[in-house]
Write a protein that holds these residues in place. Sequence first.
Motif, mmCIF file in Angstrom:
data_model
loop_
_atom_site.group_PDB
_atom_site.id
_atom_site.type_symbol
_atom_site.label_atom_id
_atom_site.label_comp_id
_atom_site.label_asym_id
_atom_site.label_seq_id
_atom_site.Cartn_x
_atom_site.Cartn_y
_atom_site.Cartn_z
ATOM 1 N N UNK A 111 44.739 31.366 27.254
ATOM 2 C CA UNK A 111 45.516 30.466 26.559
ATOM 3 C C UNK A 111 46.616 30.424 26.932
ATOM 4 N N UNK A 112 47.268 29.213 27.175
ATOM 5 C CA UNK A 112 48.732 29.185 27.590
ATOM 6 C C UNK A 112 49.092 30.255 28.605
ATOM 7 N N UNK A 113 48.151 30.524 29.665
ATOM 8 C CA UNK A 113 48.503 31.503 30.619
ATOM 9 C C UNK A 113 48.287 32.915 30.299
ATOM 10 N N UNK A 114 47.720 33.312 28.795
ATOM 11 C CA UNK A 114 47.466 34.608 28.488
ATOM 12 C C UNK A 114 46.033 34.813 28.327
ATOM 13 N N UNK A 115 45.534 35.864 28.827
ATOM 14 C CA UNK A 115 44.074 36.117 28.911
ATOM 15 C C UNK A 115 43.787 36.587 27.445
ATOM 16 N N UNK A 116 42.580 35.672 26.854
ATOM 17 C CA UNK A 116 42.589 36.043 25.450
ATOM 18 C C UNK A 116 41.050 36.722 25.280
ATOM 19 N N UNK A 117 40.498 37.281 26.120
ATOM 20 C CA UNK A 117 39.155 37.802 25.915
ATOM 21 C C UNK A 117 39.329 39.033 25.019
ATOM 22 N N UNK A 118 38.144 39.257 24.098
ATOM 23 C CA UNK A 118 38.196 40.311 23.332
ATOM 24 C C UNK A 118 38.233 41.643 23.970
ATOM 25 N N UNK A 119 39.587 42.381 23.182
ATOM 26 C CA UNK A 119 39.333 43.678 23.814
ATOM 27 C C UNK A 119 38.099 44.542 23.448
ATOM 28 N N UNK A 120 37.368 44.294 22.290
ATOM 29 C CA UNK A 120 36.247 44.849 21.844
ATOM 30 C C UNK A 120 35.180 44.696 22.779
ATOM 31 N N UNK A 121 34.894 43.405 22.941
ATOM 32 C CA UNK A 121 33.687 43.123 23.809
ATOM 33 C C UNK A 121 33.954 42.689 25.375
ATOM 34 N N UNK A 122 35.073 42.566 25.641
ATOM 35 C CA UNK A 122 35.269 42.209 27.186
ATOM 36 C C UNK A 122 35.130 40.738 27.458
ATOM 37 N N UNK A 123 34.774 39.952 26.489
ATOM 38 C CA UNK A 123 34.453 38.717 26.583
ATOM 39 C C UNK A 123 34.713 37.716 25.518
ATOM 40 N N UNK A 124 34.561 36.394 25.519
ATOM 41 C CA UNK A 124 34.981 35.514 24.561
ATOM 42 C C UNK A 124 33.766 34.838 23.691
ATOM 43 N N UNK A 125 33.740 34.641 22.463
ATOM 44 C CA UNK A 125 32.698 34.140 21.716
ATOM 45 C C UNK A 125 33.205 32.596 21.472
ATOM 46 N N UNK A 126 32.678 31.560 22.257
ATOM 47 C CA UNK A 126 33.235 30.247 22.109
ATOM 48 C C UNK A 126 33.238 29.665 20.933
ATOM 49 N N UNK A 127 32.389 29.793 20.102
ATOM 50 C CA UNK A 127 32.285 29.370 18.654
ATOM 51 C C UNK A 127 33.090 30.034 17.721
ATOM 52 N N UNK A 128 33.893 30.983 18.226
ATOM 53 C CA UNK A 128 35.284 31.598 17.573
ATOM 54 C C UNK A 128 36.556 31.146 18.151
ATOM 55 N N UNK A 129 36.398 30.196 18.751
ATOM 56 C CA UNK A 129 37.606 29.630 19.561
ATOM 57 C C UNK A 129 37.643 28.238 19.303
ATOM 58 N N UNK A 130 38.723 27.671 18.807
ATOM 59 C CA UNK A 130 38.936 26.077 18.460
ATOM 60 C C UNK A 130 38.992 25.137 19.551
#
Length: 608
Positions: free
Chosen positions: A96-115
């Motif tokens: 997001x705008x040059x900042x890695x926003x993968x979850x620190x908990x899972x190490x990945x992203x849930x796309x359905x919790x990203x607008x």
Amino acid sequence: MNIKKSLVIAFSAYGCFLFGQEKTIDTVYIFDSQMSRVKRFHRVNAISTEDIRKNSSSLSELLRFQSPVYIKENGRGAVSSPSFRGTSAGHTAVVWNGININSNFLGQADLNNIPLFGYDRLEVKSGGGSVQYGSSAIGGSIHLNDQLEFGKGFQGSLYSEAASFGTYINFAKAGFSNDRFSFKASANYSISQNDYEVKEKEYINRNGRYYNTTFNLGTSYKLSSHHIISWQSQMFDASQRYPIFVENGNKTKYNAQTLRSLVAWDFRQSSFTNSLKAAYTEDNFQYFGDIDQPKTSGADGKNYIIKNDLNYFITPKINVNAIGEFQVNTAEGYQSGLGSIRRNMGSVAGLLRYFPTEDLRFEAGVKKDFVEDITSPVLFSFSGKWNAVKWYSTGMNVSRNFRIPSFNDLYWKQGGNTNLVPETSLNVDMDHEFRFGSLKLTLSPYFMHIKNYISWLPTPYGYWAVFNTYRVDSYGLESQVTYEKQFGKHGLKLNGGYTYARSINKQTDKQMVYVPIHKAVANIDYRYDFLRVYVQGLFNGLTYTTTDEKKADALDPYFVLNAGVSGTLNKKYTLGLKVNNITDTVYETVSYYPMPKRNYSIYATINF
């Protein structure tokens, strides 16, 4: 009046840098300044605002139909994870705008919790990128970028959609700017009862309801012709209910809230730029084992980030780029297997770019990460691009990338392992681009070797634990074809792609689970005057769901066809109709969770 700068060094038509051009460079402020440099050496696919409206229910749906990314979704609107080139969700960076926003908990992203709505640029980059974008950028990265324009006055738009399964999507955006000040705000609300039925599977998506709300705010101010200060913020609140298979099953849900705020100070001269950013992000969740009872578990995560990106042209042909970043990550678990966590991490990266001619360019990068209590490898990248002839260009990229263990991997009780080391990968890929008039064909063979793969495995003690395990070789081909032509009032646009992916567990010599060997997408748009018609198709090949390649348990190949029509009056008012899954295909992206059959939506847009 517009502020213009004499640009000593600018991109030529072929993407190299030349002296003496005059160009307005501060009409648009872009938060991720690194992306413009990445595009000079790597293929990046952009998804336009108009294309987003074709697949507007979620980011998952959009990427499934309009990118080479494979989306594994536990039914529409539920947990959703992306993967590139035969890798896993943990090898995909969301930025997001040059900042890695993968979850620190899972190490990945849930796309359905990203607008999905609210960004000005949504871009997809295949291949390694850890030197620029950090952990998890192994298979590829998804970029959600904002920009602020100057000198545009007042602009705004409204979008509203009603769809099958009690689905409603509303999005509003407004902004104002003059020559020195720019402001933009947007809001989105999506809700769906999501109660679709697939009779062939004797499946009803019970308890599938979801909703999410997003607010975006951004502003920028020119202190002088060389200095710009900017701020961008996003607030997101969502709730997902998890499907149950029987009417009287136990109903559960998952709530998530994220906050992202970024302040930037940019200094720009003809041969020297510096971007200093400070960011604060939150990633909070609550799990409810019973939707009518208080939360069962949860966790709150906070990140404090400072990042500096300095770019300098020593000569017109030699460019150096230094990137430094420092983060403090904290987390507090609530009956979730996590306690109180604090971690410091930082990185230093340097890139050297050389432009010997207009048709030839090179980039070399090196990076060292410093992660508390974890030994991190030295990363590197090398890229070259050559416009050999007018109709053919080629590029090659070699890089070493990594993924650090997540908080869950390290600290979960029981099963976490503080002795884990980062996964590392060696990536090699090439791009061969052919141009024949309005037709462009790109072929991108690739190879990845990933070692120290992090896996959760059952133990003799009755619980699962995490270990560094096997190695994985991923190889294959990504291809893309585009065609765009205007014939008077007629316009035709084609964007298609095919991916062949083999991802082999070197311990078993079997294909990794949830990696389709074949995937193809195609989007065809036709315009006549105010009318627009589109057709899009998705083919997904056989997908194994077990480690022994058991075909009886594999997901069958499927083909899904969507179509839509819209009309626009006075360039302000648009009314459209969409039909998804026209052929009524029964398909799954995760075992036991069928996706919807034929469904419909209507939408309207007003621009002012």
